[in-house]
Scaffold this active site. Sequence first.
Site, PDB file in Angstrom:
ATOM      1  N   LYS A 128      43.829 -36.847  20.712  1.00 37.03           N
ATOM      2  CA  LYS A 128      43.990 -37.169  19.297  1.00 37.03           C
ATOM      3  C   LYS A 128      43.885 -38.669  19.080  1.00 37.03           C
ATOM      4  CE  LYS A 128      47.013 -34.522  17.275  1.00 37.03           C
ATOM      5  NZ  LYS A 128      48.419 -34.069  17.201  1.00 37.03           N
ATOM      6  N   ARG A 173      53.054 -38.157  16.049  1.00 38.36           N
ATOM      7  CA  ARG A 173      52.264 -36.991  16.464  1.00 38.36           C
ATOM      8  C   ARG A 173      51.996 -37.010  17.959  1.00 38.36           C
ATOM      9  NH1 ARG A 173      46.906 -37.483  12.976  1.00 38.36           N
ATOM     10  NH2 ARG A 173      46.864 -35.237  13.354  1.00 38.36           N
ATOM     11  N   GLY A 177      49.716 -26.894  18.592  1.00 36.37           N
ATOM     12  CA  GLY A 177      51.003 -26.300  18.235  1.00 36.37           C
ATOM     13  C   GLY A 177      52.014 -26.273  19.370  1.00 36.37           C
ATOM     14  N   MET A 201      53.259 -28.879  21.097  1.00 36.28           N
ATOM     15  CA  MET A 201      54.245 -29.955  21.010  1.00 36.28           C
ATOM     16  C   MET A 201      54.450 -30.291  19.545  1.00 36.28           C
ATOM     17  SD  MET A 201      53.211 -32.165  24.292  1.00 36.28           S
ATOM     18  CE  MET A 201      51.534 -32.223  23.767  1.00 36.28           C
ATOM     19  N   ARG A 211      38.326 -33.038  16.739  1.00 40.37           N
ATOM     20  CA  ARG A 211      38.213 -32.730  18.168  1.00 40.37           C
ATOM     21  C   ARG A 211      37.130 -31.677  18.335  1.00 40.37           C
ATOM     22  NH1 ARG A 211      44.030 -29.996  17.975  1.00 40.37           N
ATOM     23  NH2 ARG A 211      43.500 -28.221  16.672  1.00 40.37           N
ATOM     24  N   HIS A 252      48.140 -20.118  12.900  1.00 37.54           N
ATOM     25  CA  HIS A 252      48.557 -20.204  14.300  1.00 37.54           C
ATOM     26  C   HIS A 252      48.024 -19.026  15.100  1.00 37.54           C
ATOM     27  CE1 HIS A 252      51.337 -19.435  17.680  1.00 37.54           C
ATOM     28  NE2 HIS A 252      51.209 -20.735  17.833  1.00 37.54           N
ATOM     29  N   ARG A 296      35.847  -2.535  50.678  1.00 39.01           N
ATOM     30  CA  ARG A 296      37.034  -2.087  51.416  1.00 39.01           C
ATOM     31  C   ARG A 296      36.874  -0.615  51.729  1.00 39.01           C
ATOM     32  NH1 ARG A 296      38.527  -4.423  46.798  1.00 39.01           N
ATOM     33  NH2 ARG A 296      39.633  -6.423  46.825  1.00 39.01           N
ATOM     34  N   ARG A 329      34.136  -4.065  55.256  1.00 42.32           N
ATOM     35  CA  ARG A 329      35.316  -4.391  56.062  1.00 42.32           C
ATOM     36  C   ARG A 329      35.891  -3.123  56.659  1.00 42.32           C
ATOM     37  NH1 ARG A 329      40.664  -6.636  53.347  1.00 42.32           N
ATOM     38  NH2 ARG A 329      40.741  -4.475  52.616  1.00 42.32           N
ATOM     39  N   GLU A 386      41.607 -15.009  57.780  1.00 42.81           N
ATOM     40  CA  GLU A 386      42.749 -14.846  56.874  1.00 42.81           C
ATOM     41  C   GLU A 386      44.075 -15.101  57.570  1.00 42.81           C
ATOM     42  OE1 GLU A 386      42.683 -10.804  55.405  1.00 42.81           O
ATOM     43  OE2 GLU A 386      41.710 -10.100  57.221  1.00 42.81           O
ATOM     44  N   SER A 407      34.175 -14.643  56.508  1.00 41.19           N
ATOM     45  CA  SER A 407      34.472 -14.503  55.089  1.00 41.19           C
ATOM     46  C   SER A 407      35.954 -14.830  54.920  1.00 41.19           C
ATOM     47  CB  SER A 407      34.171 -13.082  54.635  1.00 41.19           C
ATOM     48  OG  SER A 407      34.554 -12.942  53.294  1.00 41.19           O
ATOM     49  N   GLY A 461      39.370 -14.579  53.668  1.00 41.04           N
ATOM     50  CA  GLY A 461      40.228 -13.658  52.922  1.00 41.04           C
ATOM     51  C   GLY A 461      41.413 -14.475  52.437  1.00 41.04           C
ATOM     52  N   ASN A 516      43.531 -14.146  50.080  1.00 45.29           N
ATOM     53  CA  ASN A 516      44.810 -13.538  49.686  1.00 45.29           C
ATOM     54  C   ASN A 516      45.777 -13.572  50.857  1.00 45.29           C
ATOM     55  OD1 ASN A 516      43.555 -12.956  47.327  1.00 45.29           O
ATOM     56  ND2 ASN A 516      43.331 -10.773  47.723  1.00 45.29           N
ATOM     57  N   ASP A 517      45.346 -13.003  51.986  1.00 50.19           N
ATOM     58  CA  ASP A 517      46.219 -12.998  53.153  1.00 50.19           C
ATOM     59  C   ASP A 517      46.421 -14.410  53.688  1.00 50.19           C
ATOM     60  OD1 ASP A 517      47.388 -10.537  53.881  1.00 50.19           O
ATOM     61  OD2 ASP A 517      45.392  -9.732  54.271  1.00 50.19           O
ATOM     62  N   CYS A 550      36.135 -14.042  49.878  1.00 49.03           N
ATOM     63  CA  CYS A 550      36.204 -12.739  49.220  1.00 49.03           C
ATOM     64  C   CYS A 550      37.597 -12.418  48.686  1.00 49.03           C
ATOM     65  CB  CYS A 550      35.752 -11.643  50.174  1.00 49.03           C
ATOM     66  SG  CYS A 550      36.818 -11.460  51.597  1.00 49.03           S
ATOM     67  N   TYR A 569      28.441 -18.378  49.798  1.00 42.93           N
ATOM     68  CA  TYR A 569      28.613 -17.507  48.635  1.00 42.93           C
ATOM     69  C   TYR A 569      30.093 -17.325  48.293  1.00 42.93           C
ATOM     70  CZ  TYR A 569      29.940 -13.750  51.855  1.00 42.93           C
ATOM     71  OH  TYR A 569      30.576 -13.004  52.798  1.00 42.93           O
TER      72      TYR A 569
HETATM   73  P1  ADP Z   1      48.972 -30.586  15.876  1.00 42.20           P
HETATM   74  O1  ADP Z   1      48.538 -31.294  17.103  1.00 42.20           O
HETATM   75  O2  ADP Z   1      49.963 -29.522  16.113  1.00 42.20           O
HETATM   76  O3  ADP Z   1      47.807 -30.180  15.024  1.00 42.20           O
HETATM   77  P2  ADP Z   1      49.243 -32.932  14.253  1.00 42.20           P
HETATM   78  O4  ADP Z   1      49.777 -34.146  14.887  1.00 42.20           O
HETATM   79  O5  ADP Z   1      47.776 -32.865  14.080  1.00 42.20           O
HETATM   80  O6  ADP Z   1      49.780 -31.670  15.023  1.00 42.20           O
HETATM   81  O7  ADP Z   1      49.951 -32.817  12.854  1.00 42.20           O
HETATM   82  C1  ADP Z   1      49.897 -31.664  12.100  1.00 42.20           C
HETATM   83  C2  ADP Z   1      49.543 -31.959  10.684  1.00 42.20           C
HETATM   84  O8  ADP Z   1      50.403 -32.911  10.096  1.00 42.20           O
HETATM   85  C3  ADP Z   1      48.178 -32.561  10.480  1.00 42.20           C
HETATM   86  O9  ADP Z   1      47.180 -31.601  10.501  1.00 42.20           O
HETATM   87  C4  ADP Z   1      48.286 -33.201   9.137  1.00 42.20           C
HETATM   88  O10 ADP Z   1      48.069 -32.245   8.134  1.00 42.20           O
HETATM   89  C5  ADP Z   1      49.731 -33.647   9.099  1.00 42.20           C
HETATM   90  N1  ADP Z   1      49.802 -35.091   9.354  1.00 42.20           N
HETATM   91  C6  ADP Z   1      49.939 -35.694  10.538  1.00 42.20           C
HETATM   92  N2  ADP Z   1      49.932 -37.040  10.394  1.00 42.20           N
HETATM   93  C7  ADP Z   1      49.770 -37.273   9.069  1.00 42.20           C
HETATM   94  C8  ADP Z   1      49.662 -38.452   8.284  1.00 42.20           C
HETATM   95  N3  ADP Z   1      49.703 -39.652   8.818  1.00 42.20           N
HETATM   96  N4  ADP Z   1      49.501 -38.303   6.956  1.00 42.20           N
HETATM   97  C9  ADP Z   1      49.452 -37.066   6.412  1.00 42.20           C
HETATM   98  N5  ADP Z   1      49.547 -35.930   7.087  1.00 42.20           N
HETATM   99  C10 ADP Z   1      49.687 -36.018   8.413  1.00 42.20           C
HETATM  100 MG    MG Z   2      43.430  -9.250  54.298  1.00 39.98          MG
HETATM  101 MG    MG Z   3      46.410 -31.373  14.454  1.00 43.71          MG
END
Ligand code: ADP
Ligand code: MG
Ligand code: MG
Length: 873
Positions: A22, A92, A101, A103, A336, A454, A560, A616, A744, A763, A765, A767-768, A830, A850
């Site tokens: 970001k 942010r 969403g 953090m 992004r 979300h 197998r 095998r 293995e 080959s 293995g 897992n083992d 494998c 392979y």
């Molecule tokens: P996430 O990574 O969960 O999308 P963001 O940091 O992008 O969180 O923030 C979520 C929302 O908060 C953004 O999409 C935006 O709408 C709002 N926001 C964040 N910073 C600002 C800002 N400086 N001014 C206005 N709105 C903001």
């Molecule tokens: Mg085995």
């Molecule tokens: Mg965002």
Amino acid sequence: MAKWVYLFKEGKADMKNLLGGKGANLAEMTNLGLPIPQGFTVTTEACTDYYNNNKTISDEIKGQIFDALRNLEEQQGKKFGDTENPLLVSVRSGARASMPGMMDTILNLGLNDVAVEGFAKKTGNSRFAYDSYRRFIQMFSDVVMEISKSKFERVLDEIKEKKGVHYDNDLTAEDLKDVIAQFKALYREEKGTDFPQEPAEQLIEAITAVFRSWDNPRAIYYRRMNDIPGDWGTAVNVQAMVFGNMGDTSGTGVAFTRNPSTGEAKIYGEYLINAQGEDVVAGIRTPQPITRLHEDMPEVYDEFMRIANLLEEHYKDMQDMEFTIEDKKLYFLQTRNGKRTAAAALKIACDLVDEGKITKEEAVKRIDAKSLDQLLHPAFDQAALKAATPIGSALPASPGAAAGRVYFTADEAKEHHDQGERVILVRLETSPEDIEGMHASEGILTVRGGMTSHAAVVARGMGTCCVSGCGEIKINEEAKYFTLGGETIKEGDYISLDGSTGKIYVGDLPTEEATISGNFDRLMQWADEIRTLKVRTNADTPEDAANAVKFGAEGIGLCRTEHMFFNEDRIPKIRKMILSKTVEAREAALEELIPFQKGDFKGIYEAMEGRPVTIRFLDPPLHEFVPTNEEDIKELANDMGLTVEEVKATCDSLHEFNPMMGHRGCRLAVTYPEIAKMQTRAVMEAAIEVKNEKGYDIVPEIMIPLVGEKRELKFVKDVVVETAEKVIAEYGSDIKYMVGTMIEIPRACLLANEIAEEAEFFSFGTNDLTQMTFGFSRDDAGKFLDSYYSNKIYESDPFARLDQEGIGQLVQMAAEKGRSTSPNLKLGICGEHGGDPSTIEFCHKVGLNYVSCSPYRVPIARLAAAQAVLNNK
Ligand code: ADP
Ligand code: MG
Ligand code: MG
């Protein structure tokens, strides 16, 4: 002195590792001259420093934060905490890889009891000022102080009810003052102190909370799901606020430059008038399509489109953008590379190649190999779909065909999934806490929320089918049922969701196999031109083998043979073999098994049409074959002319304290060479007959499992060679064959140079090899791995993703030692790991020939093998 804080104008796009995605993109957009509210980024290194420093932010870092803040104040002509014209900021999170969403974000920071008055006066809009303050108290209390959001929601709901209004933005300034007073009282009750009034303190607390949120349980889970290392840390962006909640000429929205669900090259987005931040995503009101902005505010729309196109041109990829309109002035808050479904990813990559914007190599590099999984799963059977009548439909938020039993909470969905059910999660709306339950579900159905809600974003990221925003549903979460289209669906009932059309059906609709065509096929061809690793499949039946060939498998890396014995008509025969007291009796019993095993091999050779097949020899401990229930035991005793007691005694004698490390693998053939003889005969006769009948040039590859010592391999190999030569002579055939081993056991890696004297191929293995090296079994690891994740001891399941640091050393050593004896030794893998992209890259780097994986992962492996070449150029 280290630099811990960067102003937006000091960064750029390629500084993602330091500034997070970001922050780096906000810097890049600033340098492109786009309308970005200014601010600064506290680096990911500061986050690491915080964790190394006993979870405190050092004075040096704090100093740089306040320097940058002063700089921002000057630039904005506002002061932090000012009573006349206060500077407000957002805080942010932003890691290197986007974790939508996962953090937390805090908006409107800097407000307090006096600043809010100044803010109201300055903006001439006191409703708006108090609304901003109440949002800030709410977010700060939730994110920083961990007071449950719902407590604040309850206060708000009560006041809305008292005032007889439906939406937040129907509350007046006076109502909002009332809300604030109650919020502050609630805060005091929960924390025993007053809501912090000092903006500098608010800021440091908020930054600390973002750092802390890097390690919250849902972020840890998300990282594990997406292979994001725990030591990356998150950056924090502090940015001047702009306001979408200032009235009807303001708003906020989210948009994609192309459709993230289908890939269609058309702007796709939603916005809400008079709203702030997460309002769009949280699905509180239903947003408007971005095209409506063209009517509402034409100039803003044109400006928006100009910038959106510019960003896509600049990044040469589909962009996911967040924007806010403050009184008809447009600001961009984020861009992004957008998350997308696999189908969309393929279409976008092919379109960008056709538009001349990227090369084929770039297209191949762009696709997340794991995501192809989504396209390989069955779709609804077309006839069944036509015959069914939908009970309703909503937004096709994430494609796929999902059928399962309905559950109304994420926890219940997860619980029933763990019991082996297919589940559909039905929610009013989802929230980040639901992530595990969403992951466990075949499909997700929500009542609220748009295409960028979300649920929709997360489902697309996971490749899970999702239908969102079905407003017609009347849901009763407490009584656990919903009604739609005149039907009542209770918890545990089956429904089917079509994520491509948004249609909802009652019942469990049947599905049909996926095929590779169109853009998918095109991209696979490009990948095949690039890759050097061969891709084989693990297949035990002709059906699996044929399916894998359809997906592009170039051979079988692991067939197998024990699975062939579990069939109802065969298991009595192997039981007879096990209970035989003499070699002759055992040979006689095995003789009866030859036609079955030979028939299976013929089917597999035919399905593979001359491609290499590694078979095998019998691997599991014999106790897995003996009966456990009384009835079967009686039947067997009858069959063999033994008493029930005798049979029971033999079965008991097979009991092992630690079967994983017991009498299995080549040890079976050392004690009972006649098993290896029978299997060799079946393999060779089948190969010769199919070769003669179909003209395929078959070279069977016989693989001896669980070898740890050269003489052990030689012993079994001698039995195999003697039998094979006998069969060849009987048929007068000129067929060639190979004898190799599975690596293995750690000791085999250490002595690979010796073992290679007797083996024509290795080959791995894994897992083992992983079990034996870690010293815990795959089947028991589930009991403690969760504690290992939450305590940050392991970041991923070593059975899913090869432990390159440890097991990787063994693999590399064995490859080098083996080739030191025999330079042309053929090397493959494998284990389950053979279909994991990061493991495939490792296999490419250490020079294996392979990888072999389950049929559905073959396309993933083909792509990952090509990406390994491109990443290591
Ligand atoms: P996430 O990574 O969960 O999308 P963001 O940091 O992008 O969180 O923030 C979520 C929302 O908060 C953004 O999409 C935006 O709408 C709002 N926001 C964040 N910073 C600002 C800002 N400086 N001014 C206005 N709105 C903001
Ligand atoms: Mg085995
Ligand atoms: Mg965002």
